[in-house]
Design a protein around this motif. Structure first.
Motif, PDB file in Angstrom:
ATOM      1  N   ASN A  14      40.906 -18.651 -17.681  1.00  0.00           N
ATOM      2  CA  ASN A  14      40.035 -17.565 -17.396  1.00  0.00           C
ATOM      3  C   ASN A  14      38.528 -17.862 -17.429  1.00  0.00           C
ATOM      4  OD1 ASN A  14      42.112 -15.209 -17.277  1.00  0.00           O
ATOM      5  ND2 ASN A  14      42.920 -16.551 -18.916  1.00  0.00           N
ATOM      6  N   GLU A  15      37.881 -18.992 -17.370  1.00  0.00           N
ATOM      7  CA  GLU A  15      36.589 -19.098 -17.542  1.00  0.00           C
ATOM      8  C   GLU A  15      35.620 -18.555 -16.583  1.00  0.00           C
ATOM      9  OE1 GLU A  15      35.329 -23.434 -15.822  1.00  0.00           O
ATOM     10  OE2 GLU A  15      37.233 -23.735 -16.628  1.00  0.00           O
ATOM     11  N   GLY A  16      36.406 -18.259 -15.363  1.00  0.00           N
ATOM     12  CA  GLY A  16      35.540 -17.571 -14.086  1.00  0.00           C
ATOM     13  C   GLY A  16      35.490 -16.039 -14.575  1.00  0.00           C
ATOM     14  N   PHE A  19      32.520 -15.958 -17.208  1.00  0.00           N
ATOM     15  CA  PHE A  19      31.446 -16.158 -16.456  1.00  0.00           C
ATOM     16  C   PHE A  19      30.748 -14.969 -15.782  1.00  0.00           C
ATOM     17  CE2 PHE A  19      29.259 -17.130 -12.400  1.00  0.00           C
ATOM     18  CZ  PHE A  19      28.240 -17.840 -13.009  1.00  0.00           C
ATOM     19  N   LYS A  20      31.754 -14.121 -15.204  1.00  0.00           N
ATOM     20  CA  LYS A  20      31.261 -12.898 -14.640  1.00  0.00           C
ATOM     21  C   LYS A  20      30.996 -11.844 -15.513  1.00  0.00           C
ATOM     22  CE  LYS A  20      35.035 -13.478 -12.113  1.00  0.00           C
ATOM     23  NZ  LYS A  20      36.253 -12.985 -11.154  1.00  0.00           N
ATOM     24  N   ILE A  24      26.842  -9.950 -15.817  1.00  0.00           N
ATOM     25  CA  ILE A  24      26.556  -8.712 -15.678  1.00  0.00           C
ATOM     26  C   ILE A  24      25.974  -8.169 -16.878  1.00  0.00           C
ATOM     27  CG2 ILE A  24      28.171  -8.226 -13.739  1.00  0.00           C
ATOM     28  CD1 ILE A  24      29.974  -6.482 -15.731  1.00  0.00           C
ATOM     29  N   TYR A  25      26.245  -8.636 -18.001  1.00  0.00           N
ATOM     30  CA  TYR A  25      25.623  -8.082 -19.441  1.00  0.00           C
ATOM     31  C   TYR A  25      24.330  -8.792 -19.694  1.00  0.00           C
ATOM     32  CZ  TYR A  25      28.947  -4.533 -19.966  1.00  0.00           C
ATOM     33  OH  TYR A  25      29.978  -3.512 -19.696  1.00  0.00           O
ATOM     34  N   TYR A  36      28.267 -16.550 -23.546  1.00  0.00           N
ATOM     35  CA  TYR A  36      29.491 -17.252 -23.255  1.00  0.00           C
ATOM     36  C   TYR A  36      30.119 -18.025 -24.221  1.00  0.00           C
ATOM     37  CZ  TYR A  36      32.201 -19.904 -19.682  1.00  0.00           C
ATOM     38  OH  TYR A  36      33.365 -20.708 -18.830  1.00  0.00           O
ATOM     39  N   GLN A  91      27.868 -23.194 -12.177  1.00  0.00           N
ATOM     40  CA  GLN A  91      28.856 -22.603 -11.499  1.00  0.00           C
ATOM     41  C   GLN A  91      28.471 -22.262 -10.179  1.00  0.00           C
ATOM     42  OE1 GLN A  91      31.662 -21.621 -12.776  1.00  0.00           O
ATOM     43  NE2 GLN A  91      31.662 -21.257 -15.049  1.00  0.00           N
ATOM     44  N   TYR A 107      24.851  -8.439  -7.679  1.00  0.00           N
ATOM     45  CA  TYR A 107      24.660  -8.299  -8.949  1.00  0.00           C
ATOM     46  C   TYR A 107      23.577  -7.411  -9.207  1.00  0.00           C
ATOM     47  CZ  TYR A 107      27.837 -12.008 -10.557  1.00  0.00           C
ATOM     48  OH  TYR A 107      28.895 -12.743 -10.852  1.00  0.00           O
ATOM     49  N   LEU A 122      33.086  -3.905 -13.052  1.00  0.00           N
ATOM     50  CA  LEU A 122      33.857  -5.200 -13.099  1.00  0.00           C
ATOM     51  C   LEU A 122      35.292  -5.222 -13.109  1.00  0.00           C
ATOM     52  CD1 LEU A 122      32.865  -8.133 -14.488  1.00  0.00           C
ATOM     53  CD2 LEU A 122      34.587  -7.437 -16.210  1.00  0.00           C
ATOM     54  N   LEU A 125      36.394  -4.280  -9.676  1.00  0.00           N
ATOM     55  CA  LEU A 125      36.285  -5.385  -8.863  1.00  0.00           C
ATOM     56  C   LEU A 125      37.368  -6.393  -9.188  1.00  0.00           C
ATOM     57  CD1 LEU A 125      32.343  -5.497  -8.467  1.00  0.00           C
ATOM     58  CD2 LEU A 125      34.181  -4.742  -6.654  1.00  0.00           C
ATOM     59  N   GLU A 126      37.755  -6.553 -10.345  1.00  0.00           N
ATOM     60  CA  GLU A 126      38.714  -7.609 -10.832  1.00  0.00           C
ATOM     61  C   GLU A 126      40.034  -6.965 -10.084  1.00  0.00           C
ATOM     62  OE1 GLU A 126      38.319 -10.861 -12.778  1.00  0.00           O
ATOM     63  OE2 GLU A 126      36.545 -10.470 -11.415  1.00  0.00           O
TER      64      GLU A 126
ATOM     65  N   GLN B   7      33.457  -5.696  -2.802  1.00  0.00           N
ATOM     66  CA  GLN B   7      34.617  -6.177  -3.172  1.00  0.00           C
ATOM     67  C   GLN B   7      34.986  -7.512  -2.521  1.00  0.00           C
ATOM     68  OE1 GLN B   7      37.154  -3.878  -4.768  1.00  0.00           O
ATOM     69  NE2 GLN B   7      37.589  -5.886  -5.256  1.00  0.00           N
ATOM     70  N   TRP B  10      32.782 -10.315  -4.035  1.00  0.00           N
ATOM     71  CA  TRP B  10      33.212 -10.403  -5.504  1.00  0.00           C
ATOM     72  C   TRP B  10      34.572 -11.274  -5.471  1.00  0.00           C
ATOM     73  CZ3 TRP B  10      30.764  -9.119  -9.808  1.00  0.00           C
ATOM     74  CH2 TRP B  10      31.197  -9.224 -10.939  1.00  0.00           C
ATOM     75  N   MET B  13      33.563 -14.891  -4.518  1.00  0.00           N
ATOM     76  CA  MET B  13      33.070 -15.525  -5.606  1.00  0.00           C
ATOM     77  C   MET B  13      34.263 -15.886  -6.550  1.00  0.00           C
ATOM     78  SD  MET B  13      30.314 -13.941  -8.513  1.00  0.00           S
ATOM     79  CE  MET B  13      31.426 -13.133  -9.007  1.00  0.00           C
ATOM     80  N   LEU B  17      35.015 -19.551  -8.010  1.00  0.00           N
ATOM     81  CA  LEU B  17      34.974 -20.161  -9.385  1.00  0.00           C
ATOM     82  C   LEU B  17      36.404 -20.579  -9.792  1.00  0.00           C
ATOM     83  CD1 LEU B  17      33.187 -16.831 -11.091  1.00  0.00           C
ATOM     84  CD2 LEU B  17      32.558 -19.302 -10.841  1.00  0.00           C
ATOM     85  N   GLN B  20      36.396 -24.364  -9.060  1.00  0.00           N
ATOM     86  CA  GLN B  20      35.646 -25.247  -9.800  1.00  0.00           C
ATOM     87  C   GLN B  20      35.542 -25.074 -11.385  1.00  0.00           C
ATOM     88  OE1 GLN B  20      31.284 -23.997  -9.504  1.00  0.00           O
ATOM     89  NE2 GLN B  20      31.792 -22.973  -7.770  1.00  0.00           N
ATOM     90  N   LYS B  21      36.696 -25.316 -11.602  1.00  0.00           N
ATOM     91  CA  LYS B  21      36.873 -25.503 -13.367  1.00  0.00           C
ATOM     92  C   LYS B  21      35.936 -26.232 -13.899  1.00  0.00           C
ATOM     93  CE  LYS B  21      40.478 -22.409 -13.230  1.00  0.00           C
ATOM     94  NZ  LYS B  21      40.395 -20.983 -13.888  1.00  0.00           N
ATOM     95  N   LYS B  22      35.256 -26.061 -14.942  1.00  0.00           N
ATOM     96  CA  LYS B  22      34.242 -26.905 -15.535  1.00  0.00           C
ATOM     97  C   LYS B  22      34.681 -27.159 -16.783  1.00  0.00           C
ATOM     98  CE  LYS B  22      31.104 -26.744 -12.090  1.00  0.00           C
ATOM     99  NZ  LYS B  22      30.779 -27.991 -11.459  1.00  0.00           N
ATOM    100  N   LEU B  23      35.584 -26.382 -17.681  1.00  0.00           N
ATOM    101  CA  LEU B  23      35.636 -26.486 -18.969  1.00  0.00           C
ATOM    102  C   LEU B  23      36.604 -27.656 -19.253  1.00  0.00           C
ATOM    103  CD1 LEU B  23      35.410 -22.786 -20.287  1.00  0.00           C
ATOM    104  CD2 LEU B  23      33.531 -24.426 -20.585  1.00  0.00           C
TER     105      LEU B  23
END
Lengths: 162, 198
Positions: A14-16, A19-20, A24-25, A36, A91, A107, A122, A125-126, B7, B10, B13, B17, B20-23
């Motif tokens: 769930n890192e994305g 990040f999102k 936004i915050y 983060y 990212q 954004y 959010l 959109l998710e 939409q 989003w 994007m 994301l 491209q996993k980074k952790l």
């Protein structure tokens, strides 16, 4: 599977999302990195209390969004964010310029909304259903529907103005 | 750009994301550990330092309160001590209230309501604090002068002729700025609260 292993697995998956939410915050990179890290920390802290009582995504969005609100007041006090730079800063490294510009506009529109509206848009959109949005936000499903259509109107008029 | 386009962007994007996993496991655990060790100094450092200075000053005035030998110096002393103790206590209490919010159990709505209410109270206290600190400027100088040098400043009109106009100018500009900031922030907070509590 050990606690650390399952936790890191969930975060990586769930890192994305994190990040999102941080994008936004927050208004700048330092606050974003700080938020983060705080979200990951709060998720780790609450990982024991999360016992599959709700869906992983519901727990995750709830904790992450609540942390974002709680963090709003602390944005000027930066703490050590070692290690996170390499994640958050890169990212967008694969985006092309045109896409990045369009994303910036998205954004910008979201940043103009208030703290509640940002969370709702959010989740919408998710691709979350009204029922899950209601579980995360504590608003009734009808209320979620009404608010989302108001946000859509608001965004539409702002987009037309621009 | 329309809503459908938002939409689409989003989703695009999100897909990128996803790819491209980074952790890494190590980085995730490092983040939680770093955060844990930073936690205490980060949250209340500045507030606590401020409170400690206020409390030390209050203790100093309390210990020397017998040196304030007129009713007006005693009144100034009592106000100064009360201000130095009460304001930090109330501010720290409200900050604590904000920090104690249950991030896991509370819904997003409850967090926003709790946060906004606590923030409003904190802003109100800060605003009251701004105005009272001007009274404090007026009261602490004679108290200090009496305790340190055994001089009653109220009997020396020259000092007040310089001190009072300067204070009045500061008060005018500072309170106007403070009120403006306060009003803008609380107005938007009030709107969210009204909306959520319907």
């Amino acid at each position: 599977m050990g606690k650390e292993e399952s936790f890191t697995g969930i975060i990586k998956e769930n890192e994305g999302v994190i990040f999102k939410i941080t994008t936004i915050y927050t208004q700048n990179e330092q606050d974003q990195k700080d938020l983060y890290q705080e979200i990951v920390y709060q998720l780790w802290k609450s990982f024991d209390t999360f016992r599959n009582e709700s869906k992983i995504s519901t727990w995750m969005y709830r904790v992450a969004l609540n942390t974002a609100i709680n963090q709003l007041n602390k944005s000027k006090k930066h703490s050590n964010t070692t290690g996170i730079d390499q994640v958050v800063l890169k990212q967008t490294e694969n985006y092309d310029t045109e896409f990045e510009n369009r994303l910036k506009i998205v954004y910008q529109h979201i940043h103009q909304l208030n703290i509640l509206e940002k969370g709702l848009i959010l989740l919408l959109l998710e691709g979350k259903k009204y029922q899950e949005i209601s579980e995360i936000t504590g608003l009734s499903e009808t209320n979620v529907g009404t608010r989302i259509s108001r946000i859509k109107q608001k965004l539409k008029s702002r987009i037309l103005k621009n | 750009m329309d809503l459908e386009e938002i939409q689409t962007i989003w989703s695009e994007m999100s897909d990128q994301l996803e790819q491209q996993k980074k952790l890494t496991n190590e980085l995730i655990m490092k983040m939680t550990q770093d955060r844990y060790s930073n936690k205490f100094d980060k949250i209340t450092f500045y507030e606590t330092i401020g409170a400690v200075i206020c409390f030390l000053a209050a203790i100093y005035f309390l210990v020397n309160i017998n040196k304030l030998d007129t009713w007006y110096l005693l009144a100034c002393g009592i106000f100064t001590i009360a201000f130095l103790i009460l304001l930090p206590v109330v501010t720290l209490g409200l900050l604590g209230k904000m920090k104690r919010m249950n991030i896991v159990k509370n819904s997003f709505k409850e967090t926003i309501v709790g946060y906004t209410k606590a923030k409003n109270q904190l802003l109100l206290i800060q605003r009251v604090g701004i105005y009272l600190s001007f009274v404090l400027m007026f009261t602490c100088l004679p108290v200090f002068s009496k305790i340190m040098k055994n001089k009653d400043l109220f009997l020396q009109s020259k000092i007040w002729l310089i001190y009072l106009p300067i204070m009045a100018i500061f008060l005018f500009f500072f309170s106007r700025w403070g009120y403006k900031c306060y009003k803008n922030i609380t107005n938007s907070a009030e709107n969210i609260l009204k909306e959520l509590e319907v």
